[in-house]
Design a protein around this motif. Structure first.
Motif, PDB file in Angstrom:
ATOM      1  N   ALA A   1       0.985  -1.326  -0.028  1.00 40.50           N
ATOM      2  CA  ALA A   1      -0.069   0.156   0.021  1.00 40.50           C
ATOM      3  C   ALA A   1       0.912   0.992  -0.033  1.00 40.50           C
ATOM      4  N   ALA A   2       1.906   1.130   0.787  1.00 41.94           N
ATOM      5  CA  ALA A   2       3.007   2.150   0.799  1.00 41.94           C
ATOM      6  C   ALA A   2       3.646   2.474  -0.731  1.00 41.94           C
ATOM      7  N   LEU A   3       4.118   1.579  -1.284  1.00 39.83           N
ATOM      8  CA  LEU A   3       4.588   1.523  -2.638  1.00 39.83           C
ATOM      9  C   LEU A   3       3.527   1.949  -3.642  1.00 39.83           C
ATOM     10  N   ALA A   4       2.228   1.588  -3.324  1.00 41.75           N
ATOM     11  CA  ALA A   4       1.293   2.354  -4.437  1.00 41.75           C
ATOM     12  C   ALA A   4       1.277   3.811  -4.206  1.00 41.75           C
ATOM     13  N   GLU A   5       1.407   4.341  -2.866  1.00 43.29           N
ATOM     14  CA  GLU A   5       1.318   5.631  -2.599  1.00 43.29           C
ATOM     15  C   GLU A   5       2.571   6.287  -3.175  1.00 43.29           C
ATOM     16  N   PHE A   6       3.715   5.726  -3.088  1.00 38.56           N
ATOM     17  CA  PHE A   6       4.822   6.350  -3.613  1.00 38.56           C
ATOM     18  C   PHE A   6       4.720   6.549  -4.994  1.00 38.56           C
ATOM     19  N   HIS A   7       4.177   5.460  -5.828  1.00 36.57           N
ATOM     20  CA  HIS A   7       4.064   5.431  -7.288  1.00 36.57           C
ATOM     21  C   HIS A   7       3.147   6.574  -7.636  1.00 36.57           C
ATOM     22  N   ARG A   8       2.243   6.884  -6.853  1.00 40.69           N
ATOM     23  CA  ARG A   8       1.347   8.039  -7.287  1.00 40.69           C
ATOM     24  C   ARG A   8       1.800   9.114  -7.090  1.00 40.69           C
TER      25      ARG A   8
END
Length: 225
Positions: free
Chosen positions: A111-118
């Motif tokens: 979930a954190a990586l998805a936020e970083f990508h965004r």
């Protein structure tokens, strides 16, 4: 440890800002570039990025105490209390995100990586330096039972790669810096600081014979969603 929890007040981490400098040099980060430090603690990385690189750096952390310390140091740092899995920033806002000694503490790393990508602009860089599992003789990694701190969330290099790809990143650089982990451990012991304060204990580690702690630097690039 909650998502986005930051580093200790004294900013004890392998290599200090040396790995941050290595990453900024590799990525060609320049003056005016926007950087987010996730788990900024007392702001050591933010200070380096602003003073030595000229970047427009800001940070998030869940610890109000550490954030207050960062503000009291002066320099008017831009820091806020926020979670790594819910970044209060716009899509594509940053050229780089740094996540140093933090991802292994996050309870929902994907979930954190998805936020970083965004939060990264297309082609932006994600810099992760953290504890990882060095497997022995090709053995499959196993969870480190009975541990806390960074060790509890540590995974092997292959898992790091798989998570990056699944989150929409391409790995640009991987380097092992386990020697820095050993140096830090010695420094902490000499200072009378218990290692469990950072990494937890290994006494009940059933996988100890098959893997050992290492420290790695991974740089990945954001790819199109």
């Amino acid at each position: 440890m909650r998502s986005g929890a930051g580093r200790d007040r004294a900013d004890h981490r392998p290599g200090g800002v040396d790995l941050t400098r290595r990453a900024t040099d590799y990525c060609g980060l320049g003056a005016g570039d926007r950087v987010l430090d996730v788990g900024c603690g007392t702001g050591a990385t933010i200070d380096f990025l602003r003073q030595q690189v000229g970047a427009r750096a800001m940070g998030i952390d869940l610890s109000a105490i550490l954030l207050n310390t960062a503000r009291q140091k002066g320099g008017d740092p831009v820091v806020m209390r926020a979670d790594a899995v819910a970044l209060p920033v716009k899509r594509g806002a940053f050229h780089m995100i740094t996540c140093e000694c933090v991802l292994s503490l996050v309870t929902a790393p994907m979930a954190a990586l998805a936020e970083f990508h965004r939060a990264l602009r297309p082609g932006g860089y994600l810099v992760i330096s953290d504890i990882y599992q060095q497997t022995v003789d090709g053995a499959a990694p196993v969870p480190w039972a009975g541990t806390g701190g960074c060790l509890r969330g540590a995974v092997d290099r292959q898992t790091w790669y798989q998570r990056m790809v699944s989150a929409g990143f391409s790995v640009a650089l991987w380097e092992d810096h386990s020697d820095l982990l050993k140096k830090l451990a010695v420094q902490l012991v000499w200072a009378g600081v218990p290692l469990s304060r950072w990494w937890g204990g290994c006494r009940e580690n059933t996988g100890a014979a098959r893997s050992r702690p290492g420290y790695g630097l991974l740089i990945a690039r954001q790819t199109a969603a």
